[in-house]
Every structure is written in structure tokens, then in C-alpha cells.
Design a protein around this motif. Structure first.
Motif, short mmCIF file in Angstrom:
data_model
loop_
_atom_site.label_atom_id
_atom_site.label_comp_id
_atom_site.label_asym_id
_atom_site.label_seq_id
_atom_site.Cartn_x
_atom_site.Cartn_y
_atom_site.Cartn_z
N TYR A 44 0.98 -1.17 0.01
CA TYR A 44 -0.05 -0.08 -0.14
C TYR A 44 0.91 1.23 0.10
CZ TYR A 44 -3.24 3.65 1.49
OH TYR A 44 -3.92 4.64 1.43
N PRO A 47 -0.29 7.74 0.29
CA PRO A 47 -1.29 8.44 -0.79
C PRO A 47 -0.93 9.96 -1.03
CG PRO A 47 -2.13 8.15 1.46
CD PRO A 47 -0.82 7.48 1.38
N ARG A 52 5.44 10.40 -1.38
CA ARG A 52 5.77 9.11 -2.20
C ARG A 52 7.04 8.39 -2.57
NH1 ARG A 52 1.33 9.38 -6.05
NH2 ARG A 52 0.50 10.33 -4.34
N ASP A 75 -2.18 -1.40 -3.94
CA ASP A 75 -2.69 -0.10 -4.28
C ASP A 75 -1.22 0.51 -4.26
OD1 ASP A 75 -3.58 2.18 -4.81
OD2 ASP A 75 -4.56 2.41 -2.68
N ASN A 77 -0.91 3.65 -5.47
CA ASN A 77 -0.97 5.07 -5.34
C ASN A 77 -0.46 5.91 -6.18
OD1 ASN A 77 -3.28 5.80 -3.64
ND2 ASN A 77 -2.12 4.95 -2.02
N GLU A 78 -0.01 5.33 -7.32
CA GLU A 78 0.85 6.06 -8.40
C GLU A 78 0.57 5.20 -9.73
OE1 GLU A 78 1.72 8.58 -10.33
OE2 GLU A 78 2.86 9.42 -8.32
N TRP A 119 -9.31 2.67 -9.78
CA TRP A 119 -9.62 3.66 -9.07
C TRP A 119 -10.56 4.93 -9.98
CZ3 TRP A 119 -8.48 9.05 -9.02
CH2 TRP A 119 -8.93 9.88 -7.85
N LEU A 133 -4.36 2.47 -10.31
CA LEU A 133 -3.60 2.54 -9.02
C LEU A 133 -3.06 1.25 -8.53
CD1 LEU A 133 -4.97 5.57 -7.16
CD2 LEU A 133 -3.30 5.61 -8.76
N HIS A 161 -12.00 1.95 -5.19
CA HIS A 161 -11.10 1.10 -5.96
C HIS A 161 -11.71 -0.33 -6.36
CE1 HIS A 161 -7.04 2.61 -5.09
NE2 HIS A 161 -7.74 3.66 -4.22
#
Length: 227
Positions: A44, A47, A52, A75, A77-78, A119, A133, A161
Motif C-alpha cells: 500500500y 497516498p 510518495r 495499491d 497510489n501511482e 480507481w 493505481l 477502488h
């Protein structure tokens, strides 16, 4: 973590799993199947854009902890490429940093099926943003360990998601998965290659897609049977 998030990892009791390490951003598990051993990490990513870089530091740290065949899923997140986003834009340096971490770890993306964007921000019209993501990657060092692995993007219902399902078996929803056709550059110098291509093109009367399928079949037959 209350009702706002956290990570969970579950497995059937007959599967030999060992917890390697865990944090609020990952769970790393060793898996033994007979004489074969590999590892899977649920990931994970941070966020907030400003944090990041911590995601990529963690990814590199995990990579250095073992040389076992590795699957990393979750996930992040990028996104890796701008084509993995619908609506809005992404700073190139953000994607570059993710790409660099993936390259440093020797990871490759596992192919997926379904709707591409996992997402959705839930907005409508021009304010809507969608991204891929969530993904799974594995190491290039032992691709024979995961020859049939693929990701299926499931339907997004109550969450922003979509769930993603990693399948290792040869059979995907009852249909046997086949290895993808790969053209070898060295074939160009071999006798019969050009003829096989032309046979495929001549059969592909339904457009480019059909022509490519027929070319692949003709080339496979040529390599197998020498025709």
C-alpha cells in the motif's frame, strides 16, 4: 485501523505461508509449494504526493531482503504511464520515480484483463478522474515460476477502488490460458519465415487484427513443422 483502512492477509491452512515482515504499508509472506519457494508482498503506497518517495524506498528495501521469485501486488497510489489515467494529468516526475523503483527492483508488470482503471474519484463529467493505481508485478529473474499469472480487474461496487484478482493457475474462468505469441528477430534470416507471413496476411481479410492472428498461427506452424 478502526474503520478507515489497514492491511489484512489471509490464506488457507493447507498452504505453507510464513510472515517475513509487516508494516502499515506492506505485508511480506513467504510461500512454499513442495520444493518451490517464492514470496508475495501486499503493498500500500503512501497516498500523499509529498510522501510518495517513501513508497519507492520501501519497495527497494523489500527487494533487497530476498532473491526468491517475488510477486508484489496492491495499491501503489501511482501510475507508471500517462495512458493509465483518464481525465486530468499526472506530473511526469511522479511517474518517473515509480518507473525507476520498478526498474531498480527488476520487476515487470503482470498482464491484466478487464476495465483498465481500478480507481475512480466518484465525480461526474469533467471532474471525473480514473487511474490504474492497483497492479501486480513479479521479478524477471524467474519468469518460469509464474508463466500463467495474470490479473483480473473485478467490478467496483462500494469502494472507490476495484478489487484485483491475481490468478496463477493455467485455467482462468474455466478457459486455459495460453502463452502469448512472441516474434523472434532471428527468424527474419531463416528460410520460410517470409512465406509464412505472407500466407497469414493473405488469410486476414477481416482487417489488421485478423491478419496478425493468422500471421501468428502461420509462424507457429512454420517453426513447429517446418512448413
Amino acid at each position: 485501523m478502526g474503520r478507515s483502512g489497514g492491511l489484512d492477509f489471509m490464506w488457507k491452512k493447507e498452504i505453507d505461508c510464513t510472515l517475513k515482515s509487516a508494516s502499515v504499508h506492506h505485508i511480506d509472506i513467504g510461500v512454499r509449494e513442495g520444493e518451490m519457494e517464492w514470496r508475495v508482498t501486499g503493498f500500500y503506497g503512501w497516498p500523499a504526493v509529498g510522501d510518495r518517495h517513501l513508497s519507492w524506498e520501501l519497495l527497494r528495501l523489500l527487494n533487497g531482503q530476498s532473491d526468491l521469485p517475488w510477486v508484489c501486488i496492491g495499491d501503489f497510489n501511482e501510475i507508471l504511464f500517462s495512458t493509465e489515467m483518464k481525465g486530468g494529468s499526472r506530473a511526469q516526475w511522479q511517474m518517473n520515480n515509480f518507473q525507476a523503483a520498478v526498474d531498480d527492483c527488476g520487476l515487470r508488470d503482470i498482464g491484466w484483463k478487464g476495465y483498465p482503471f481500478t480507481w475512480d474519484n466518484g465525480q461526474v463529467g469533467e471532474a471525473n478522474r480514473q487511474c490504474m493505481l492497483d497492479r501486480a508485478m513479479c521479478t524477471n529473474s524467474r519468469p518460469d515460476i509464474f508463466p500463467y499469472a495474470k490479473i483480473v480487474h473485478l467490478d467496483r461496487e462500494w469502494s472507490d477502488h476495484a478489487p484485483i484478482k491475481l490468478i496463477f493457475d493455467k485455467r482462468v474462468t474455466g478457459v486455459e490460458a495460453k502463452r502469448g505469441f512472441k516474434f523472434e528477430q532471428a527468424w527474419l534470416g531463416e528460410e520460410g519465415c517470409e512465406e509464412a507471413v505472407w500466407r497469414g496476411v493473405s488469410k486476414g481479410r477481416g482487417g489488421l487484427g485478423e491478419a496478425l492472428k493468422h500471421c501468428a498461427r502461420e509462424l507457429q506452424a512454420w517453426k513447429k513443422n517446418g512448413i
